[in-house]
Design a protein around this motif. Sequence first.
Motif, mmCIF file in Angstrom:
data_model
loop_
_atom_site.group_PDB
_atom_site.id
_atom_site.type_symbol
_atom_site.label_atom_id
_atom_site.label_comp_id
_atom_site.label_asym_id
_atom_site.label_seq_id
_atom_site.Cartn_x
_atom_site.Cartn_y
_atom_site.Cartn_z
ATOM 1 N N THR A 117 1.224 -1.102 0.170
ATOM 2 C CA THR A 117 -0.062 -0.133 0.490
ATOM 3 C C THR A 117 0.716 1.103 0.062
ATOM 4 O O THR A 117 1.965 1.570 0.867
ATOM 5 C CB THR A 117 -0.860 -0.129 0.549
ATOM 6 N N ILE A 118 0.324 1.965 -1.372
ATOM 7 C CA ILE A 118 1.308 3.321 -0.892
ATOM 8 C C ILE A 118 0.282 4.635 -1.215
ATOM 9 O O ILE A 118 -0.899 4.355 -1.350
ATOM 10 C CB ILE A 118 2.677 3.580 -2.045
ATOM 11 N N LEU A 119 1.258 5.835 -0.968
ATOM 12 C CA LEU A 119 0.591 6.817 -0.484
ATOM 13 C C LEU A 119 0.540 7.804 -1.286
ATOM 14 O O LEU A 119 1.474 7.922 -1.797
ATOM 15 C CB LEU A 119 0.484 7.933 0.353
ATOM 16 N N GLN A 120 -0.789 8.919 -2.426
ATOM 17 C CA GLN A 120 -1.243 9.886 -2.906
ATOM 18 C C GLN A 120 -1.474 11.090 -2.080
ATOM 19 O O GLN A 120 -1.467 10.839 -1.416
ATOM 20 C CB GLN A 120 -1.286 9.455 -4.212
ATOM 21 N N GLY A 121 -2.865 11.901 -3.109
ATOM 22 C CA GLY A 121 -3.035 12.458 -2.117
ATOM 23 C C GLY A 121 -3.839 13.001 -3.649
ATOM 24 O O GLY A 121 -3.719 13.086 -5.046
ATOM 25 N N THR A 122 -4.304 14.569 -2.909
ATOM 26 C CA THR A 122 -5.145 15.212 -3.973
ATOM 27 C C THR A 122 -4.456 16.028 -5.149
ATOM 28 O O THR A 122 -4.318 16.542 -6.447
ATOM 29 C CB THR A 122 -5.968 16.033 -3.108
ATOM 30 N N LYS A 123 -2.915 16.266 -5.087
ATOM 31 C CA LYS A 123 -2.058 16.321 -6.166
ATOM 32 C C LYS A 123 -1.624 15.417 -7.223
ATOM 33 O O LYS A 123 -1.002 15.755 -8.029
ATOM 34 C CB LYS A 123 -0.422 16.203 -5.367
ATOM 35 N N ALA A 124 -2.777 14.393 -7.018
ATOM 36 C CA ALA A 124 -3.060 13.287 -8.239
ATOM 37 C C ALA A 124 -4.056 14.429 -9.364
ATOM 38 O O ALA A 124 -3.505 14.027 -10.390
ATOM 39 C CB ALA A 124 -3.346 11.947 -8.185
ATOM 40 N N TYR A 125 -4.860 14.938 -8.702
ATOM 41 C CA TYR A 125 -5.789 15.536 -9.428
ATOM 42 C C TYR A 125 -5.100 16.746 -9.820
ATOM 43 O O TYR A 125 -5.730 17.238 -10.283
ATOM 44 C CB TYR A 125 -6.841 15.714 -8.958
ATOM 45 N N GLY A 126 -4.057 17.152 -9.478
ATOM 46 C CA GLY A 126 -3.207 18.328 -9.826
ATOM 47 C C GLY A 126 -3.829 19.693 -8.756
ATOM 48 O O GLY A 126 -3.454 20.580 -9.529
ATOM 49 N N ILE A 127 -4.018 19.496 -7.562
ATOM 50 C CA ILE A 127 -4.576 20.736 -7.088
ATOM 51 C C ILE A 127 -3.829 21.259 -6.999
ATOM 52 O O ILE A 127 -3.596 22.641 -6.573
ATOM 53 C CB ILE A 127 -4.965 20.320 -5.742
ATOM 54 N N ALA A 223 -5.271 4.393 8.970
ATOM 55 C CA ALA A 223 -4.953 3.475 8.731
ATOM 56 C C ALA A 223 -6.140 2.342 8.825
ATOM 57 O O ALA A 223 -5.387 1.452 8.276
ATOM 58 C CB ALA A 223 -4.520 3.645 10.623
ATOM 59 N N GLU A 224 -7.017 2.492 9.297
ATOM 60 C CA GLU A 224 -8.260 1.457 8.824
ATOM 61 C C GLU A 224 -8.329 1.078 7.595
ATOM 62 O O GLU A 224 -7.996 0.185 7.111
ATOM 63 C CB GLU A 224 -9.415 2.068 9.771
ATOM 64 N N VAL A 225 -8.410 1.598 6.359
ATOM 65 C CA VAL A 225 -8.477 1.608 5.213
ATOM 66 C C VAL A 225 -7.274 0.720 4.612
ATOM 67 O O VAL A 225 -7.548 -0.164 4.014
ATOM 68 C CB VAL A 225 -8.588 3.168 4.118
ATOM 69 N N ILE A 226 -6.143 1.454 5.553
ATOM 70 C CA ILE A 226 -4.483 0.590 4.806
ATOM 71 C C ILE A 226 -4.725 -0.590 5.683
ATOM 72 O O ILE A 226 -5.017 -2.251 5.065
ATOM 73 C CB ILE A 226 -3.966 1.245 5.823
ATOM 74 N N ASP A 227 -5.473 -1.127 6.634
ATOM 75 C CA ASP A 227 -5.635 -2.978 6.658
ATOM 76 C C ASP A 227 -6.627 -2.945 5.978
ATOM 77 O O ASP A 227 -6.547 -4.945 5.745
ATOM 78 C CB ASP A 227 -6.372 -2.361 8.594
ATOM 79 N N ASN A 241 -9.746 7.238 -2.867
ATOM 80 C CA ASN A 241 -10.218 8.449 -2.375
ATOM 81 C C ASN A 241 -10.260 8.332 -1.040
ATOM 82 O O ASN A 241 -11.011 7.288 -0.496
ATOM 83 C CB ASN A 241 -10.676 9.607 -3.018
ATOM 84 N N VAL A 242 -9.825 9.233 0.095
ATOM 85 C CA VAL A 242 -10.126 8.571 1.676
ATOM 86 C C VAL A 242 -10.217 10.641 2.383
ATOM 87 O O VAL A 242 -9.198 10.838 1.920
ATOM 88 C CB VAL A 242 -8.796 7.728 2.294
ATOM 89 N N THR A 243 -10.995 10.593 2.667
ATOM 90 C CA THR A 243 -12.064 11.221 3.697
ATOM 91 C C THR A 243 -12.780 11.199 4.662
ATOM 92 O O THR A 243 -13.125 9.914 4.977
ATOM 93 C CB THR A 243 -12.601 12.486 2.334
ATOM 94 N N LEU A 331 -14.890 3.892 -2.561
ATOM 95 C CA LEU A 331 -14.252 3.328 -1.591
ATOM 96 C C LEU A 331 -15.385 2.481 -1.086
ATOM 97 O O LEU A 331 -15.508 1.541 -0.004
ATOM 98 C CB LEU A 331 -13.588 4.330 -0.876
ATOM 99 N N GLN A 332 -16.341 3.505 -0.841
ATOM 100 C CA GLN A 332 -17.657 2.460 -0.070
ATOM 101 C C GLN A 332 -18.248 1.130 -0.792
ATOM 102 O O GLN A 332 -18.903 0.565 -0.497
ATOM 103 C CB GLN A 332 -18.866 3.919 0.471
ATOM 104 N N GLN A 333 -18.439 1.907 -2.115
ATOM 105 C CA GLN A 333 -19.138 0.676 -3.079
ATOM 106 C C GLN A 333 -18.001 -0.601 -2.480
ATOM 107 O O GLN A 333 -18.612 -2.031 -3.335
ATOM 108 C CB GLN A 333 -19.005 0.720 -3.865
ATOM 109 N N ALA A 334 -16.476 0.006 -2.513
ATOM 110 C CA ALA A 334 -15.544 -1.524 -2.518
ATOM 111 C C ALA A 334 -15.932 -1.811 -1.222
ATOM 112 O O ALA A 334 -14.853 -3.003 -0.525
ATOM 113 C CB ALA A 334 -14.460 -0.753 -2.338
#
Length: 378
Positions: A117-127, A223-227, A241-243, A331-334
């Motif tokens: 598991t790796i992390l990105q963020g909203t910079k992936a969308y060019g914010i 952390a819960e999403v990572i688990d 996306n995680v919010t 994420l919710q649908q998954a």
Amino acid sequence: MPSVLIAGASGLVGNATLELFLSRNGWHGVTALSRRVPEVDSRRPFTHLSVDLRDANGARRALQDVTDVTHLVYAALYEKPGLIEGWQERDQMETNLRMLENCLEPLLGSGTLRHVTILQGTKAYGIHVHPMPIPARERAPRDEHENFYWLQEDYLKQKAREHGFTWTILRPQLIIGRPWGVAMNLAPIIGVYAAIREQEGRPFSFPGGISYVWEAVDARLVAEVIDWAGSSPHAVNEHFNVTNGDVFEWRNLWPGIAAVLGVEVGPDEPQSMAGYLEGKDEIWDRIVAEHGLRPLPLADILGESHHYADFCFAYGATEPPPPAFSSRIKLQQAGFSGCHDTQETFNYWLQDLIHRRVLPGPISREVRAVAAEHAATG
């Protein structure tokens, strides 16, 4: 049984993930990799490897005996001093790629690795370079701007094909958690700002710019999403996306934050947090002594997060920043439905830092007031 290695374990996401995994009985071993020893509440033993991932030889030596890792959580990050300008600098991007390579390569020879598991963020969308789509969705084509996310992602996918492990990439937004002295955590910055303002006889005024609405995420939720992602078939080779699941405006959070810190809200007073907090070392040292806090120098608490605060508070903006909302429908649908209240997120982590005697709080202020009264009356 699975065994996890958490890279960047003293950082914002890594610390919360380490705390969570130590509370789970299903892990045969938990290894934390970071330059600093992570601070956690769990009494369960774990292995700590002190490693600077920019040092390929050092990383290889440290990881040569780690032969049973089934899951890698990569939450390490390199940022330059001043933070924001470095986001578009090529050498910073390449450093972050090398760090991932230096962590992952030594683990591939054992043949035990199942998931990364790796992390990105909203910079992936060019914010950070242009307005992003509203809401940002994971299915959108890659936003073609230079970004270390893409360097790491392409490398990770290549290694996954070659070695047969799966991956999940998470895109959290404005993470709030425990660690101080890191690149991007606003909780300790807000607490330090409140304490220094009070010491100077000033109210807890919001220092940012124009009002706008945003999203955040609790480090515990990430952390819960990572688990979840490490074992869910619905997370295999997917981006999420995680919010927290709600939205907020800074001025609406401010009174609740003030109540936790035991300070009084004042009228807005726009100013750069980076500029204001620089050079306040002597004031902070007095606060530490008067409130009985841990003897942490101001610079060790700030990290680069006071620069991040200017970005997040829209300091200097005369118009609202472009909206930045990420859809968490995928994420919710998954199958992951967890959520947090953002006011409670800030309150929780500020209370945590008060409990650890990193920040002053209402109790230390009461003790200080009583001591002052006794001194005045002899």
